[in-house]
Write a protein that holds these residues in place. Structure first.
Motif, short mmCIF file in Angstrom:
data_model
loop_
_atom_site.label_atom_id
_atom_site.label_comp_id
_atom_site.label_asym_id
_atom_site.label_seq_id
_atom_site.Cartn_x
_atom_site.Cartn_y
_atom_site.Cartn_z
N ARG A 1 -14.51 107.47 71.16
CA ARG A 1 -13.89 106.33 71.83
C ARG A 1 -14.95 105.49 72.53
O ARG A 1 -16.02 105.99 72.88
N VAL B 1 -11.09 101.96 72.76
CA VAL B 1 -10.86 101.89 71.32
C VAL B 1 -11.25 103.24 70.74
O VAL B 1 -12.34 103.74 71.02
N TYR B 2 -10.35 103.84 69.98
CA TYR B 2 -10.56 105.17 69.42
C TYR B 2 -10.91 105.05 67.94
O TYR B 2 -10.22 104.35 67.19
N TYR B 3 -11.97 105.76 67.56
CA TYR B 3 -12.47 105.72 66.19
C TYR B 3 -12.46 107.13 65.59
O TYR B 3 -12.77 108.09 66.29
N GLY C 1 -11.11 101.51 64.18
CA GLY C 1 -10.66 101.76 65.55
C GLY C 1 -9.24 101.32 65.83
O GLY C 1 -8.70 100.43 65.17
N THR C 2 -8.64 101.96 66.82
CA THR C 2 -7.32 101.59 67.31
C THR C 2 -7.34 101.59 68.83
O THR C 2 -7.92 102.49 69.44
N GLN C 3 -6.73 100.58 69.43
CA GLN C 3 -6.79 100.40 70.88
C GLN C 3 -5.76 101.28 71.56
O GLN C 3 -4.58 101.30 71.19
#
Length: 121
Positions: free
Chosen positions: A38, A93-95, A114-116
């Motif tokens: 993240r 942001v998660y990767y 990534g997703t926030q």
């Protein structure tokens, strides 16, 4: 198209839960370790969790230990991150990333976009 696609992010109140998914397309995660990272605004990307091929071993950052759970379903070519008891400091942001080996090597060769995740207090 070769990609890792994260989903499941969003806005949640502190104490809530989210489940992130990372679906591989055009590449396989089988025989590879997988990881979640993240990056918060103004900070460097940090390790969150990783998991060996077949899921025998997992590893977590101290900041998420006991709250987050990484898992995988190789039949679906997907890795998950269950996040419980979320805190505002989990906002980032998660990767997801594919490992270079089946074991936890700390080396990754493919990253998602990534997703926030935003946790409100």
């Amino acid at each position: 198209q070769v990609q890792l696609v994260e989903s499941g992010g969003g806005l949640v109140q502190a104490g809530g839960s989210l489940r992130l998914s990372c679906a591989a397309s055009g590449l396989t995660i089988s025989s590879r370790a997988m990881g979640w990272f993240r990056q918060a605004p103004g900070k460097e990307r940090e390790f969150v969790a990783d998991i060996t091929w077949r899921g025998a071993t997992t590893n977590y950052a101290d900041s998420v230990k006991g709250r987050f759970t990484i898992s995988r379903d190789d039949a679906k070519n997907t890795v998950y991150l269950q996040m419980n008891t979320l805190k505002p400091e989990d906002t980032a942001v998660y990767y997801c990333a594919r490992g270079r080996a089946s074991v936890l090597s700390g080396q990754y060769d493919f990253w998602g976009q990534g997703t926030q995740v935003t946790v409100s207090s």
